[in-house]
Design a protein around this motif. Sequence first.
Motif, PDB file in Angstrom:
ATOM      1  N   ALA A 102       0.831  -1.207   0.000  1.00 38.94           N
ATOM      2  CA  ALA A 102       0.000   0.000   0.000  1.00 38.94           C
ATOM      3  C   ALA A 102       0.867   1.260   0.000  1.00 38.94           C
ATOM      4  O   ALA A 102       0.531   2.259  -0.638  1.00 38.94           O
ATOM      5  N   MET A 103       1.990   1.223   0.710  1.00 42.64           N
ATOM      6  CA  MET A 103       2.906   2.367   0.715  1.00 42.64           C
ATOM      7  C   MET A 103       3.526   2.565  -0.660  1.00 42.64           C
ATOM      8  O   MET A 103       3.683   3.700  -1.130  1.00 42.64           O
ATOM      9  N   GLN A 104       3.884   1.459  -1.319  1.00 43.57           N
ATOM     10  CA  GLN A 104       4.426   1.553  -2.676  1.00 43.57           C
ATOM     11  C   GLN A 104       3.380   2.102  -3.647  1.00 43.57           C
ATOM     12  O   GLN A 104       3.695   2.921  -4.514  1.00 43.57           O
ATOM     13  N   ALA A 105       2.133   1.661  -3.479  1.00 44.05           N
ATOM     14  CA  ALA A 105       1.050   2.160  -4.328  1.00 44.05           C
ATOM     15  C   ALA A 105       0.825   3.650  -4.104  1.00 44.05           C
ATOM     16  O   ALA A 105       0.517   4.387  -5.048  1.00 44.05           O
ATOM     17  N   THR A 106       1.006   4.104  -2.864  1.00 43.02           N
ATOM     18  CA  THR A 106       0.874   5.532  -2.561  1.00 43.02           C
ATOM     19  C   THR A 106       1.945   6.338  -3.289  1.00 43.02           C
ATOM     20  O   THR A 106       1.665   7.396  -3.874  1.00 43.02           O
ATOM     21  N   GLN A 107       3.171   5.837  -3.275  1.00 37.23           N
ATOM     22  CA  GLN A 107       4.264   6.524  -3.964  1.00 37.23           C
ATOM     23  C   GLN A 107       4.011   6.591  -5.465  1.00 37.23           C
ATOM     24  O   GLN A 107       4.308   7.607  -6.107  1.00 37.23           O
ATOM     25  N   GLN A 108       3.459   5.523  -6.030  1.00 37.14           N
ATOM     26  CA  GLN A 108       3.172   5.504  -7.470  1.00 37.14           C
ATOM     27  C   GLN A 108       2.027   6.449  -7.824  1.00 37.14           C
ATOM     28  O   GLN A 108       2.072   7.143  -8.843  1.00 37.14           O
ATOM     29  N   SER A 109       0.989   6.485  -6.984  1.00 42.20           N
ATOM     30  CA  SER A 109      -0.186   7.312  -7.292  1.00 42.20           C
ATOM     31  C   SER A 109       0.129   8.805  -7.229  1.00 42.20           C
ATOM     32  O   SER A 109      -0.546   9.607  -7.879  1.00 42.20           O
ATOM     33  N   ILE A 110       1.147   9.172  -6.472  1.00 38.04           N
ATOM     34  CA  ILE A 110       1.541  10.587  -6.396  1.00 38.04           C
ATOM     35  C   ILE A 110       1.962  11.106  -7.766  1.00 38.04           C
ATOM     36  O   ILE A 110       1.821  12.302  -8.069  1.00 38.04           O
ATOM     37  N   HIS A 111       2.447  10.215  -8.625  1.00 35.26           N
ATOM     38  CA  HIS A 111       2.963  10.610  -9.942  1.00 35.26           C
ATOM     39  C   HIS A 111       1.915  10.499 -11.050  1.00 35.26           C
ATOM     40  O   HIS A 111       2.266  10.611 -12.225  1.00 35.26           O
ATOM     41  N   ALA A 112       0.640  10.276 -10.690  1.00 38.59           N
ATOM     42  CA  ALA A 112      -0.418  10.222 -11.706  1.00 38.59           C
ATOM     43  C   ALA A 112      -0.523  11.574 -12.412  1.00 38.59           C
ATOM     44  O   ALA A 112      -0.434  12.632 -11.778  1.00 38.59           O
ATOM     45  N   THR A 113      -0.700  11.542 -13.717  1.00 33.65           N
ATOM     46  CA  THR A 113      -0.696  12.785 -14.494  1.00 33.65           C
ATOM     47  C   THR A 113      -1.957  13.621 -14.269  1.00 33.65           C
ATOM     48  O   THR A 113      -1.898  14.850 -14.279  1.00 33.65           O
ATOM     49  N   ASP A 114      -3.089  12.970 -14.057  1.00 34.04           N
ATOM     50  CA  ASP A 114      -4.356  13.680 -13.869  1.00 34.04           C
ATOM     51  C   ASP A 114      -4.558  13.991 -12.386  1.00 34.04           C
ATOM     52  O   ASP A 114      -4.331  13.137 -11.522  1.00 34.04           O
ATOM     53  N   LEU A 115      -5.005  15.197 -12.083  1.00 30.44           N
ATOM     54  CA  LEU A 115      -5.130  15.649 -10.700  1.00 30.44           C
ATOM     55  C   LEU A 115      -6.121  14.814  -9.900  1.00 30.44           C
ATOM     56  O   LEU A 115      -5.831  14.418  -8.763  1.00 30.44           O
ATOM     57  N   VAL A 116      -7.307  14.548 -10.447  1.00 29.74           N
ATOM     58  CA  VAL A 116      -8.345  13.843  -9.690  1.00 29.74           C
ATOM     59  C   VAL A 116      -7.911  12.425  -9.316  1.00 29.74           C
ATOM     60  O   VAL A 116      -7.968  12.047  -8.138  1.00 29.74           O
ATOM     61  N   PRO A 117      -7.450  11.596 -10.270  1.00 28.19           N
ATOM     62  CA  PRO A 117      -6.950  10.273  -9.871  1.00 28.19           C
ATOM     63  C   PRO A 117      -5.773  10.353  -8.906  1.00 28.19           C
ATOM     64  O   PRO A 117      -5.654   9.530  -7.990  1.00 28.19           O
ATOM     65  N   ARG A 118      -4.888  11.337  -9.116  1.00 26.42           N
ATOM     66  CA  ARG A 118      -3.739  11.469  -8.225  1.00 26.42           C
ATOM     67  C   ARG A 118      -4.185  11.718  -6.785  1.00 26.42           C
ATOM     68  O   ARG A 118      -3.705  11.071  -5.844  1.00 26.42           O
ATOM     69  N   LEU A 119      -5.130  12.640  -6.605  1.00 23.24           N
ATOM     70  CA  LEU A 119      -5.613  12.969  -5.269  1.00 23.24           C
ATOM     71  C   LEU A 119      -6.394  11.807  -4.661  1.00 23.24           C
ATOM     72  O   LEU A 119      -6.151  11.410  -3.510  1.00 23.24           O
ATOM     73  N   CYS A 120      -7.318  11.242  -5.432  1.00 23.80           N
ATOM     74  CA  CYS A 120      -8.167  10.158  -4.913  1.00 23.80           C
ATOM     75  C   CYS A 120      -7.353   8.911  -4.576  1.00 23.80           C
ATOM     76  O   CYS A 120      -7.524   8.318  -3.502  1.00 23.80           O
ATOM     77  N   PRO A 177      -3.966  -9.445 -16.213  1.00 27.51           N
ATOM     78  CA  PRO A 177      -3.546  -8.104 -15.778  1.00 27.51           C
ATOM     79  C   PRO A 177      -3.975  -6.979 -16.720  1.00 27.51           C
ATOM     80  O   PRO A 177      -4.104  -5.834 -16.286  1.00 27.51           O
ATOM     81  N   ASP A 178      -4.216  -7.296 -17.998  1.00 27.19           N
ATOM     82  CA  ASP A 178      -4.654  -6.270 -18.948  1.00 27.19           C
ATOM     83  C   ASP A 178      -6.028  -5.712 -18.580  1.00 27.19           C
ATOM     84  O   ASP A 178      -6.390  -4.612 -19.035  1.00 27.19           O
ATOM     85  N   LEU A 179      -6.789  -6.438 -17.778  1.00 27.64           N
ATOM     86  CA  LEU A 179      -8.113  -5.991 -17.367  1.00 27.64           C
ATOM     87  C   LEU A 179      -8.081  -5.193 -16.057  1.00 27.64           C
ATOM     88  O   LEU A 179      -9.126  -4.849 -15.524  1.00 27.64           O
ATOM     89  N   ARG A 180      -6.883  -4.929 -15.563  1.00 28.72           N
ATOM     90  CA  ARG A 180      -6.749  -4.101 -14.363  1.00 28.72           C
ATOM     91  C   ARG A 180      -6.739  -2.630 -14.772  1.00 28.72           C
ATOM     92  O   ARG A 180      -6.081  -2.247 -15.733  1.00 28.72           O
ATOM     93  N   LEU A 181      -7.490  -1.809 -14.019  1.00 25.68           N
ATOM     94  CA  LEU A 181      -7.588  -0.387 -14.359  1.00 25.68           C
ATOM     95  C   LEU A 181      -6.224   0.278 -14.152  1.00 25.68           C
ATOM     96  O   LEU A 181      -5.666   0.250 -13.059  1.00 25.68           O
ATOM     97  N   LYS A 182      -5.716   0.876 -15.214  1.00 28.94           N
ATOM     98  CA  LYS A 182      -4.378   1.488 -15.172  1.00 28.94           C
ATOM     99  C   LYS A 182      -4.470   2.965 -14.817  1.00 28.94           C
ATOM    100  O   LYS A 182      -5.487   3.637 -15.064  1.00 28.94           O
ATOM    101  N   THR A 183      -3.384   3.476 -14.243  1.00 32.95           N
ATOM    102  CA  THR A 183      -3.255   4.902 -13.932  1.00 32.95           C
ATOM    103  C   THR A 183      -2.069   5.453 -14.709  1.00 32.95           C
ATOM    104  O   THR A 183      -0.958   4.914 -14.626  1.00 32.95           O
ATOM    105  N   HIS A 184      -2.307   6.504 -15.475  1.00 35.24           N
ATOM    106  CA  HIS A 184      -1.217   7.109 -16.253  1.00 35.24           C
ATOM    107  C   HIS A 184      -0.341   7.949 -15.334  1.00 35.24           C
ATOM    108  O   HIS A 184      -0.820   8.820 -14.608  1.00 35.24           O
ATOM    109  N   THR A 185       0.968   7.650 -15.350  1.00 34.83           N
ATOM    110  CA  THR A 185       1.906   8.368 -14.497  1.00 34.83           C
ATOM    111  C   THR A 185       2.913   9.131 -15.347  1.00 34.83           C
ATOM    112  O   THR A 185       3.190   8.767 -16.490  1.00 34.83           O
ATOM    113  N   SER A 186       3.458  10.165 -14.715  1.00 30.09           N
ATOM    114  CA  SER A 186       4.440  10.989 -15.419  1.00 30.09           C
ATOM    115  C   SER A 186       5.831  10.405 -15.298  1.00 30.09           C
ATOM    116  O   SER A 186       6.117   9.628 -14.415  1.00 30.09           O
TER     117      SER A 186
END
Length: 249
Positions: free
Chosen positions: A67-85, A240-249
């Motif tokens: 979960a901590m690793q996922a938090t670090q990855q989500s911080i780099h999401a390109t879109d503000l709303v997914p990044r915050l949520c 894994p292709d059916l997992r919702l992806k998050t675009h990161t910078s």
Amino acid sequence: MEAFTRFTNQTQGRDRLFRATQYTCMLLRYLLEPKADKEELVMKLKKLESSVSTGRRWFRLGNVVHAMQATQQSIHATDLVPRLCLTLANLNRVVYFVCDTVLWVRSVGLASGINKERWRMWAARHYYYSLLLSLVRDLYEISLQMKQVAQDRAAREKSSSQDPLGYSVADEETEWLQSFLLLLFRSLRKHPPLLLDTVKNLCDILNPLDQLGIYKSNPGIIGLGGLVSSVAGIITVAWPDLRLKTHTS
């Protein structure tokens, strides 16, 4: 057989199978309890459900790090709303897994002085916050997909004098709710990972809603929701292709 072996070799895969078994037992127990001649079977299902639930805690012991690793990855999401949520959702998941670990420590007798009910409520609260934030992200992604589908259809209708399918949303649907539901259906059909993630989060949130007293359900509804969610989770682990992806910078 190779795909099944690869799936069961993953910690997430084994957890999803255990989770599906746990909620299947809950659902069957609820359905069989009213029958007078099924007491012995109901007791066996209850014991199996409890054993599987305890076993799942072993798989979740390392999830704080994930979960901590996922938090670090989500911080780099390109879109503000997914990044915050996603960042806030993952932070709540960290707290949830910490509470879950404390409950495991108490369940194995390593610390008997822990207030089980208090930690259970804290875990449910942060699990609820995590799912709620994930659903907000899903709704945002759905709105983007619906906007894209509407724009694509408008562009096709504009480029041709007649709709290739013989109708349009505006002509076919006379009420806004019907038009909205049709557009929603088409959007989710074009994006299966988003559909699976939304269904999973909607089913998962039933349990904390019940535990927190926000919306009381019965074990049958919670068991069915947990089973559907587990199947969705199994699908995303196996493919894994059916997992919702998050675009990161």
